[in-house]
Write an enzyme that holds these catalytic residues in place. Structure first.
Site, short mmCIF file in Angstrom:
data_model
loop_
_atom_site.label_atom_id
_atom_site.label_comp_id
_atom_site.label_asym_id
_atom_site.label_seq_id
_atom_site.Cartn_x
_atom_site.Cartn_y
_atom_site.Cartn_z
N ALA A 121 0.93 -1.12 -0.07
CA ALA A 121 -0.05 0.01 0.07
C ALA A 121 0.77 1.18 0.00
CB ALA A 121 -0.86 0.05 1.13
N ALA A 148 0.55 5.70 0.55
CA ALA A 148 -0.11 6.81 0.63
C ALA A 148 0.81 8.11 0.56
CB ALA A 148 -0.96 6.91 2.04
N ALA A 179 3.46 7.79 3.94
CA ALA A 179 4.38 6.59 3.90
C ALA A 179 3.78 5.37 3.07
CB ALA A 179 4.25 6.10 5.39
N GLN A 180 4.51 4.40 2.77
CA GLN A 180 4.10 3.17 2.09
C GLN A 180 4.52 2.07 3.00
OE1 GLN A 180 5.95 3.20 -1.74
NE2 GLN A 180 7.51 2.00 -0.84
N VAL A 181 3.82 0.74 2.76
CA VAL A 181 3.81 -0.14 3.50
C VAL A 181 4.52 -1.59 2.89
CG1 VAL A 181 2.44 -1.75 4.97
CG2 VAL A 181 2.08 0.51 5.00
N ASP A 232 -10.58 6.77 14.14
CA ASP A 232 -10.84 6.81 12.71
C ASP A 232 -11.15 5.41 12.43
OD1 ASP A 232 -11.06 7.21 10.25
OD2 ASP A 232 -8.87 6.73 9.54
#
Length: 554
Positions: free
Chosen positions: A131, A133, A136-138, A283
């Protein structure tokens, strides 16, 4: 470009360039006249933007300006108490779009921040991100012992970009009210400060790790809750390594539509987090709550955690109980305790509007169309109408509740939040009246016990004196007023009687609540505290009646 008026402090070249870029976007969206008022020469060109609402054009502009402005718009979308429903609805549709960055860059950031090679930290590391964004990324990885983990790596340079954009936003918060006086009521500078604190928290992965650990500790006694473990040796300000859960999104499993128990447990957990721990997931959308194969509920993404002060918790208890009691005046008092009102508030008009909303809500409830989130949103709309601004933590809670209720109703379309609150009310009252004893409360209890012991030592002598006065027909209390005025003496006597009556009534009401909640120690299923309260109230009432009869002034 003319340099805008900066009120005495000058912007650097970077800020000026960013302001110019914002002006170009504003012109393209049809707001050239405002850009010209800020000092950008030639900005007031004929509008060429396609016809659209201002809310839609603002959303498009924020997406075009990049991740910091998208995040700012998402924060604004939570402020239903400030902005119109159309604007809030548009801003909630903002998309956090970002492409992935090279795996080599991710590996370099991990090694720079941890001081260890990726091969030493992980037995395997998937270079293909799962993923991505704007922040950050995972990546998926495994530890040396085979534990599957996910590694969240911050986007390179994002921190400096965010700080630069925050400086620009602060500048705009000063300039925009000059060009658009209608914005002065929103206190943009305060909103930017709130946003800066929130976004800086999201950029600090060590804080997110602490949030996850605090949430796990708060749910230590909840066997139904699973919080992924944080691996500190591979976690820094820009890198977060946590256990990879094998769960799946609840809203994507058709078999879960009839899982009524899961829906009830989710709402119970949320109410427990809010009213008992004062710490909740801010959230809780379906992407952040998974169901594990063993039936446990897994929470993800702790960048946003809501924390409630004891005062706000008490106001919330009052609000929820007042709604169940259909008491508009009580609702008004509780709601005002969660925020602040201006001098323009007409409390009587606010209470009347609340009464209409409550009646409408209960009529909908009788038809099976109740939504607790909807009544909270209506309260916020009424608060905006009556110039009441909520605290940030309260708006976070309302937004989180709406998301949780939406998820629960996907699992059980017939779910009633009102029924869930009614079922929880006994536990809520018990926690309010008899909270768990911590060191502070034990100290307070010791102080009270010491005071009672001192009073008890003097009680026999004092009681003997009072009984002697009763036997001689003398009044128990000798009240003197220096002015000697007859009217003043009557007022003083009346106020004393009223105060005494209120004390007795308060004891009766409190005892009734304790009896209904079955709180405190019991003897043969009878709550001792409630019984004791009624006995004390009865004794005081009898003593007052005896004194009144003897005085001949009943």
């Amino acid at each position: 470009m003319n340099e805008p008026g900066f009120h005495g402090d000058r912007a650097g070249p970077g800020e000026l360039a960013r302001l110019a870029a914002i002006a170009r976007v504003a012109i393209a969206k049809g707001w050239g006249r405002y850009a010209e008022r800020l000092g950008f020469a030639g900005a007031a060109t004929p509008d060429t933007a396609p016809p659209a609402s201002d809310a839609r054009r603002l959303r498009d502009a924020l997406e075009e300006l990049g991740p910091t402005f998208v995040k700012f718009g998402q924060i604004l979308s939570q402020r239903d108490d400030l902005f119109p429903a159309e604007l809030v609805s548009e801003l909630r549709g903002l998309q956090d779009r970002a492409g992935s960055f090279p795996a080599e860059t991710a590996r370099r950031i991990i090694e720079e921040d941890t001081g260890r090679a990726v091969a030493d930290l992980f037995a395997s590391f998937d270079d293909q991100p799962m993923a991505a964004a704007s922040i950050a990324q995972v990546h998926c990885a495994t530890l040396a012992d085979g534990t599957p983990v996910i590694v969240k790596v911050q986007r390179p340079g994002i921190a400096s970009t965010v700080e630069g954009d925050i400086a620009v936003l602060r500048r705009l918060a000063k300039l925009l009210p000059v060009a658009m006086p209608s914005l002065r009521t929103f206190n943009l500078a305060e909103l930017v400060d709130e946003f800066a604190a929130t976004l800086r928290g999201e950029l600090d992965f060590e804080q997110e790790a602490r949030n996850a650990e605090r949430f796990a500790e708060a749910n230590r006694e909840e066997p139904l809750v699973f919080v992924p473990k944080i691996f500190r040796e591979a976690t820094t300000r820009r890198v977060l390594t946590m256990e990879h859960s094998p769960g799946h999104r609840m809203d994507q499993d058709a078999d879960l539509a009839g899982h009524l128990e899961i829906a009830r447990e989710l709402m119970r957990l949320f109410l427990t987090h809010v009213f008992e721990h004062g710490l909740f997931h801010a959230d809780p959308h379906p992407g952040n709550i998974f169901l594990l194969p063993d039936g446990r509920i897994c929470f993800h993404d702790f960048g946003a955690i809501g924390e409630l002060s004891p005062r706000v918790q008490e106001s919330l208890r009052q609000l929820f109980l007042a709604i169940m009691a259909r008491d508009a005046g009580w609702v008004a008092s509780a709601y005002l305790g969660m925020g602040g009102a201006t001098a323009e508030l007409d409390r009587a008009a606010f209470t009347r509007d609340l009464a209409v909303s409550l009646d409408r809500y209960y009529r909908a409830s009788e038809l099976g169309r109740q939504s607790f989130g909807a009544i909270l949103q209506e309260f916020i709309s009424l608060g905006r109408k009556h110039h009441i601004r909520l605290l940030r933590e309260t708006t976070m809670l309302v937004r989180a509740f709406a998301e949780m209720e939406s998820l629960v109703r996907k699992l059980d379309p017939q779910f009633s939040s009102l029924a869930a609150f009614q079922a929880y009310s006994g536990r809520l009252l018990k926690h309010a009246f008899l909270p768990e004893m911590g060191v502070g409360r034990i100290a307070q209890a010791y102080r009270m016990a010491s005071t009672l012991r001192e009073v008890a030592g003097e009680a026999p002598i004092t009681l003997r004196r009072l009984m002697g006065r009763l036997e001689r027909g003398e009044p128990l209390f000798d009240i003197r007023h220096q002015s000697g005025g007859s009217l003043e003496r009557h007022l003083l006597h009346a106020s004393n009687r009223l105060a005494f009556a209120l004390i007795v009534a308060s004891i009766v009401i409190g005892s009734a609540i304790l009896l209904s909640a079955h709180a405190g120690p019991h003897w043969e299923e009878l709550p001792l505290l409630g019984i004791a309260g009624f006995v004390i109230a009865g004794a005081l009432g009898m003593a007052w009646a005896v004194l009144a009869l003897r005085s001949g002034k009943l």
